[in-house]
Design a protein around this motif. Structure first.
Motif, mmCIF file in Angstrom:
data_model
loop_
_atom_site.group_PDB
_atom_site.id
_atom_site.type_symbol
_atom_site.label_atom_id
_atom_site.label_comp_id
_atom_site.label_asym_id
_atom_site.label_seq_id
_atom_site.Cartn_x
_atom_site.Cartn_y
_atom_site.Cartn_z
ATOM 1 N N SER A 150 21.370 3.747 15.571
ATOM 2 C CA SER A 150 21.800 3.234 14.259
ATOM 3 C C SER A 150 22.084 1.745 14.417
ATOM 4 N N ASP A 152 22.480 -0.824 12.383
ATOM 5 C CA ASP A 152 23.518 -1.417 11.542
ATOM 6 C C ASP A 152 24.653 -0.438 11.260
ATOM 7 N N TYR A 153 24.694 0.658 12.010
ATOM 8 C CA TYR A 153 25.710 1.696 11.859
ATOM 9 C C TYR A 153 25.651 2.382 10.491
ATOM 10 N N ILE A 154 24.557 2.167 9.770
ATOM 11 C CA ILE A 154 24.373 2.805 8.463
ATOM 12 C C ILE A 154 23.054 3.580 8.445
ATOM 13 N N THR A 155 21.988 2.869 8.775
ATOM 14 C CA THR A 155 20.657 3.465 8.778
ATOM 15 C C THR A 155 20.334 3.994 10.173
ATOM 16 N N THR A 156 19.894 5.232 10.242
ATOM 17 C CA THR A 156 19.532 5.854 11.514
ATOM 18 C C THR A 156 18.019 5.858 11.681
#
Length: 325
Positions: A150, A152-156
């Motif tokens: 991830s 941006d720690y949002i999109t996986t």
């Protein structure tokens, strides 16, 4: 100026490679879109196609190897699991009145053998008993779904693929063929030959298979990697425990008991084969002069039990304890 042009071109090529964004994740890679001579064009960073895994440069490369000896031993273990369970439940539900247990055992062996051959023939390369595979490097290769990055720690970025191709999925295919062949062959056979059992009992071994096949499938899906590394020790422990339980339940005390009843002798030899399989899986027979003598330990647990069973009989211990008081 002409002499410096090759170096400039090489630096320009390396710079072009470095400009590409980094391919994050342990198992994300770039697929090769086209090859022009020695120049390869790569796609975006993502999941590798089936039958490929990433190399050290994060490029998806086709699996061109073949399973080593340990891989084949693992596949053999996974292939033996449904067969051993078939035999156990056939014996458990056949009862003393039924004379069809042997034929059912042979049918189960035929089902699993045909399923194994068909699975190998349908694997890549199709029509051959040899299979193309990727080498297992570490435990995480079995669980690539746990390593999707991830950024941006949002999109996986989903990069889940079979890094141990085809050791993971080939077991599911084999179980599917075993189940289909069992449903095609066993009901007709049991209906005709299992005359010593009631209508409700004759199909119980088949019903049991309908339970343990889903359990084996979940076991492979969740613990395939753990089984890959632990199966030799599982074989040794289970074979020792089941042998001790069988001998104690059957009240096997002396060697003459085995010679009189051939069925007990068959069970003993079956456990010895499992012992040998476990020892071979642990040693891998890399050094024959050191590993082959270990097979002499195969009969040791059974011989130890037979020689000491008369000294550990509960009735004898209780009688001696009572005399002591």
């Amino acid at each position: 100026a002409f002499g410096a042009s090759p170096g400039n071109a090489a630096r320009g090529l390396s710079a072009a490679v470095e400009i590409q964004p980094a391919c994050l994740g342990l198992y994300c890679g770039r697929t090769v879109l086209s090859v022009n001579g020695s120049v390869e064009t790569y796609g975006d960073c993502g999941v590798c196609p089936r039958g490929q895994r990433t190399d050290d440069n994060k490029i998806c490369r086709e699996c061109t190897g073949s399973p080593d000896r340990y891989d084949w031993l693992y596949l053999g273990f996974m292939a033996m699991l449904p067969l051993v369970l078939h035999w156990f439940f056939i014996e458990w539900y056949s009862g003393k009145k039924s004379s069809s247990a042997l034929l059912q055992h042979l049918t189960a062996l035929l089902e699993c053998s045909v399923a194994a051959v068909v699975t190998l023939l349908l694997s890549d390369p199709v029509g051959s008993l040899h299979i193309r595979s990727c080498r297992v490097k570490k435990l995480s290769d079995w669980y690539t779904m746990l390593y999707n990055p991830s950024p941006d720690y949002i999109t996986t970025v989903h990069c889940t693929h079979e890094a141990v191709y085809p050791l993971y999925t080939i077991v599911f295919i084999y179980y599917a063929f075993c189940l289909v062949l069992m449903m095609l062959l066993r009901p007709l056979l049991v209906k005709k030959i299992a005359c010593g059992l009631g209508r409700s009992d004759r199909f119980k071994s088949i019903y049991a298979a309908l339970y343990f096949f889903p359990i084996l499938t979940v076991l492979q899906a969740v613990g395939g990697g753990l089984l890959y590394y632990a199966f030799p020790y599982i074989i040794l422990v289970l074979s020792l425990v089941t042998l001790a339980v069988y001998m104690s339940a059957s009240e096997v005390e002396f060697f003459k008991d085995l010679l009189v009843r051939k069925k007990r002798l068959v069970v003993l030899f079956s456990h010895w084969l499992l012992h040998a399989y476990g020892i071979i899986s642990i040693s891998k027979l890399d050094k024959l002069e050191q590993d082959l003598p270990l097979l002499a330990l195969v009969p040791a647990p059974a011989l130890f039990y037979l020689m000491t069973a008369k000294y550990t009989e509960p009735s004898r211990i209780l009688s001696e304890g009572g005399n002591g008081h």
